[in-house]
Design a protein around this motif. Structure first.
Motif, PDB file in Angstrom:
ATOM      1  N   SER A   1       0.805  -1.220   0.000  1.00 19.70           N
ATOM      2  CA  SER A   1       0.000   0.000   0.000  1.00 19.70           C
ATOM      3  C   SER A   1       0.841   1.275   0.000  1.00 19.70           C
ATOM      4  O   SER A   1       0.337   2.351  -0.330  1.00 19.70           O
ATOM      5  N   LEU A   2       2.120   1.169   0.359  1.00 18.21           N
ATOM      6  CA  LEU A   2       2.987   2.346   0.320  1.00 18.21           C
ATOM      7  C   LEU A   2       3.566   2.581  -1.076  1.00 18.21           C
ATOM      8  O   LEU A   2       3.857   3.718  -1.450  1.00 18.21           O
ATOM      9  N   THR A   3       3.712   1.532  -1.856  1.00 18.61           N
ATOM     10  CA  THR A   3       4.406   1.601  -3.148  1.00 18.61           C
ATOM     11  C   THR A   3       3.926   2.729  -4.059  1.00 18.61           C
ATOM     12  O   THR A   3       4.752   3.463  -4.616  1.00 18.61           O
ATOM     13  N   PRO A   4       2.613   2.950  -4.230  1.00 17.03           N
ATOM     14  CA  PRO A   4       2.170   4.000  -5.153  1.00 17.03           C
ATOM     15  C   PRO A   4       2.471   5.422  -4.687  1.00 17.03           C
ATOM     16  O   PRO A   4       2.258   6.368  -5.452  1.00 17.03           O
ATOM     17  N   PHE A   5       2.947   5.553  -3.450  1.00 12.08           N
ATOM     18  CA  PHE A   5       3.219   6.886  -2.920  1.00 12.08           C
ATOM     19  C   PHE A   5       4.718   7.182  -2.853  1.00 12.08           C
ATOM     20  O   PHE A   5       5.120   8.226  -2.343  1.00 12.08           O
ATOM     21  N   LEU A   6       5.536   6.280  -3.385  1.00 14.53           N
ATOM     22  CA  LEU A   6       6.991   6.475  -3.349  1.00 14.53           C
ATOM     23  C   LEU A   6       7.490   7.140  -4.632  1.00 14.53           C
ATOM     24  O   LEU A   6       8.417   6.661  -5.288  1.00 14.53           O
ATOM     25  N   TRP A   7       6.880   8.283  -4.971  1.00 15.75           N
ATOM     26  CA  TRP A   7       7.319   9.025  -6.152  1.00 15.75           C
ATOM     27  C   TRP A   7       8.779   9.459  -6.027  1.00 15.75           C
ATOM     28  O   TRP A   7       9.488   9.583  -7.029  1.00 15.75           O
ATOM     29  N   GLN A   8       9.233   9.661  -4.782  1.00 13.54           N
ATOM     30  CA  GLN A   8      10.633  10.054  -4.587  1.00 13.54           C
ATOM     31  C   GLN A   8      11.581   8.974  -5.104  1.00 13.54           C
ATOM     32  O   GLN A   8      12.656   9.274  -5.617  1.00 13.54           O
ATOM     33  N   ARG A   9      11.180   7.717  -4.952  1.00 11.83           N
ATOM     34  CA  ARG A   9      12.018   6.621  -5.441  1.00 11.83           C
ATOM     35  C   ARG A   9      12.104   6.660  -6.964  1.00 11.83           C
ATOM     36  O   ARG A   9      13.155   6.339  -7.542  1.00 11.83           O
ATOM     37  N   GLY A  10      11.016   7.065  -7.614  1.00  8.31           N
ATOM     38  CA  GLY A  10      11.052   7.190  -9.066  1.00  8.31           C
ATOM     39  C   GLY A  10      12.095   8.193  -9.517  1.00  8.31           C
ATOM     40  O   GLY A  10      12.837   7.960 -10.479  1.00  8.31           O
ATOM     41  N   LEU A  11      12.188   9.317  -8.809  1.00 13.37           N
ATOM     42  CA  LEU A  11      13.208  10.318  -9.135  1.00 13.37           C
ATOM     43  C   LEU A  11      14.606   9.745  -8.928  1.00 13.37           C
ATOM     44  O   LEU A  11      15.509   9.949  -9.747  1.00 13.37           O
ATOM     45  N   SER A  12      14.782   9.032  -7.825  1.00 15.06           N
ATOM     46  CA  SER A  12      16.098   8.439  -7.554  1.00 15.06           C
ATOM     47  C   SER A  12      16.465   7.417  -8.621  1.00 15.06           C
ATOM     48  O   SER A  12      17.621   7.358  -9.064  1.00 15.06           O
ATOM     49  N   TYR A  13      15.500   6.617  -9.045  1.00 10.49           N
ATOM     50  CA  TYR A  13      15.762   5.658 -10.124  1.00 10.49           C
ATOM     51  C   TYR A  13      16.231   6.388 -11.385  1.00 10.49           C
ATOM     52  O   TYR A  13      17.153   5.940 -12.075  1.00 10.49           O
ATOM     53  N   TYR A  14      15.578   7.504 -11.693  1.00 13.12           N
ATOM     54  CA  TYR A  14      15.963   8.257 -12.894  1.00 13.12           C
ATOM     55  C   TYR A  14      17.427   8.677 -12.811  1.00 13.12           C
ATOM     56  O   TYR A  14      18.191   8.512 -13.769  1.00 13.12           O
ATOM     57  N   TYR A  15      17.823   9.217 -11.663  1.00 17.53           N
ATOM     58  CA  TYR A  15      19.197   9.711 -11.533  1.00 17.53           C
ATOM     59  C   TYR A  15      20.213   8.591 -11.345  1.00 17.53           C
ATOM     60  O   TYR A  15      21.415   8.824 -11.470  1.00 17.53           O
ATOM     61  N   ALA A  16      19.727   7.389 -11.076  1.00 18.16           N
ATOM     62  CA  ALA A  16      20.610   6.218 -11.042  1.00 18.16           C
ATOM     63  C   ALA A  16      20.671   5.554 -12.420  1.00 18.16           C
ATOM     64  O   ALA A  16      21.269   4.485 -12.568  1.00 18.16           O
ATOM     65  N   ASP A  17      20.058   6.194 -13.417  1.00 24.49           N
ATOM     66  CA  ASP A  17      19.978   5.663 -14.784  1.00 24.49           C
ATOM     67  C   ASP A  17      19.218   4.341 -14.846  1.00 24.49           C
ATOM     68  O   ASP A  17      19.419   3.543 -15.766  1.00 24.49           O
ATOM     69  N   GLN A  18      18.338   4.120 -13.887  1.00 21.68           N
ATOM     70  CA  GLN A  18      17.474   2.934 -13.895  1.00 21.68           C
ATOM     71  C   GLN A  18      16.113   3.363 -14.463  1.00 21.68           C
ATOM     72  O   GLN A  18      15.104   3.416 -13.767  1.00 21.68           O
ATOM     73  N   PHE A  19      16.116   3.663 -15.746  1.00 18.71           N
ATOM     74  CA  PHE A  19      14.957   4.301 -16.358  1.00 18.71           C
ATOM     75  C   PHE A  19      13.736   3.387 -16.429  1.00 18.71           C
ATOM     76  O   PHE A  19      12.603   3.857 -16.315  1.00 18.71           O
ATOM     77  N   GLU A  20      13.964   2.105 -16.600  1.00 19.81           N
ATOM     78  CA  GLU A  20      12.828   1.177 -16.632  1.00 19.81           C
ATOM     79  C   GLU A  20      12.146   1.115 -15.266  1.00 19.81           C
ATOM     80  O   GLU A  20      10.910   1.126 -15.167  1.00 19.81           O
ATOM     81  N   ASP A  21      12.957   1.053 -14.200  1.00 17.39           N
ATOM     82  CA  ASP A  21      12.393   1.047 -12.845  1.00 17.39           C
ATOM     83  C   ASP A  21      11.696   2.376 -12.546  1.00 17.39           C
ATOM     84  O   ASP A  21      10.658   2.404 -11.875  1.00 17.39           O
ATOM     85  N   ALA A  22      12.279   3.469 -13.032  1.00 21.33           N
ATOM     86  CA  ALA A  22      11.669   4.781 -12.820  1.00 21.33           C
ATOM     87  C   ALA A  22      10.291   4.833 -13.472  1.00 21.33           C
ATOM     88  O   ALA A  22       9.306   5.262 -12.856  1.00 21.33           O
ATOM     89  N   SER A  23      10.222   4.390 -14.719  1.00 23.38           N
ATOM     90  CA  SER A  23       8.946   4.392 -15.432  1.00 23.38           C
ATOM     91  C   SER A  23       7.915   3.539 -14.704  1.00 23.38           C
ATOM     92  O   SER A  23       6.750   3.945 -14.549  1.00 23.38           O
ATOM     93  N   LYS A  24       8.330   2.386 -14.236  1.00 22.33           N
ATOM     94  CA  LYS A  24       7.410   1.501 -13.512  1.00 22.33           C
ATOM     95  C   LYS A  24       6.860   2.188 -12.270  1.00 22.33           C
ATOM     96  O   LYS A  24       5.657   2.126 -11.990  1.00 22.33           O
ATOM     97  N   GLN A  25       7.742   2.868 -11.518  1.00 24.07           N
ATOM     98  CA  GLN A  25       7.295   3.561 -10.306  1.00 24.07           C
ATOM     99  C   GLN A  25       6.300   4.671 -10.637  1.00 24.07           C
ATOM    100  O   GLN A  25       5.248   4.785 -10.003  1.00 24.07           O
ATOM    101  N   PHE A  26       6.615   5.477 -11.640  1.00 23.06           N
ATOM    102  CA  PHE A  26       5.725   6.587 -11.979  1.00 23.06           C
ATOM    103  C   PHE A  26       4.370   6.087 -12.471  1.00 23.06           C
ATOM    104  O   PHE A  26       3.331   6.684 -12.168  1.00 23.06           O
TER     105      PHE A  26
END
Length: 241
Positions: A85-110
């Protein structure tokens, strides 16, 4: 099944952590020291640490440029609530994924985030930026997300940001919208112009926009506590701009 009260409160608290040009919840609160915690031999987490505290620590790590460390902390917070239930609210993790060049994980989070917050333009444009980095030959991506029909972001500047990333507006139009708006609009216009150009491989233009963004009155004064102004500073730091 009803969620425990502490999870409901956590999600509500996380939802207000995201600062916008019109609301800066962090700036109005005095800084507090983290409580002393004791490591439990039976748990991988310090005794008494809550998911919200881990998210807060992750945000601090990101602000300090420790992108990988922030991801680990966000992951730990997520793992503490097994029902997801917390996963959809971790938008901050999506940003971190982007800057870690983990673009697929970032897209999934967003994309997970948008399911619970369909009117948030920023989730959509960050997904477009992430997918564009994965496939530079498909810009804007054919599978880009859209706002629900008839819905808009509550922030006027985001309408132009949204149109730009979808290929329906120009850089000049967003720059003009930022110039005509308030000081927060100026920052957000420059920030997203920088992200837009980076997603298209236009590094010199991206650097110019992003360096201007971190020097705006909003980023250096009233909006300094806004997580997105921190994001702009981290962006410049990681890129060496």
């Amino acid at each position: 099944m009803k969620k425990p009260l502490f999870i409901i409160l956590l999600l509500l608290l996380l939802s207000v952590e995201r600062c916008s040009g019109f609301l800066n919840t962090k700036a109005s609160r005095p800084a507090r020291r983290s409580p002393l915690v004791v490591v439990s031999s039976s748990s991988p987490y310090p005794e008494g640490v809550t998911p919200r505290q881990l998210v807060s620590k992750g945000m601090d790590a990101f602000r300090n440029g420790d992108v990988d460390g922030s991801i680990k902390l966000f992951d730990q917070a997520d793992a503490m609530i097994p029902d997801g239930s917390l996963t959809p609210f971790l938008w901050q993790r999506g940003l971190s994924y982007y800057y870690a060049d983990q673009f697929e994980d970032a897209s999934k989070q967003f994309r997970i985030d948008v399911k619970v917050n369909p009117r948030d333009v920023e989730e959509i444009v960050w997904d477009i930026a992430s997918v564009s980095r994965l496939n530079p030959s498909d810009i804007p991506p054919k599978n880009k997300m859209s706002l629900p029909e008839g819905m808009t972001d509550r922030r006027r500047i985001m309408g132009t940001v949204y149109s730009l990333f979808r290929g329906e507006a120009t850089e000049l139009e967003l720059a003009a919208a930022g110039h005509q708006g308030n000081i927060a609009d100026e920052f957000y216009a420059l920030f997203y112009l920088g992200l837009f150009c980076e997603s298209r491989g236009e590094t010199a233009k991206a650097a110019n926009y992003m360096k201007q963004a971190v020097k705006t009155d909003y980023a250096t004064n009233r909006g300094r506590g806004d997580y997105m102004t921190s994001c702009a500073r981290v962006h410049c730091k990681l890129r060496g701009w």
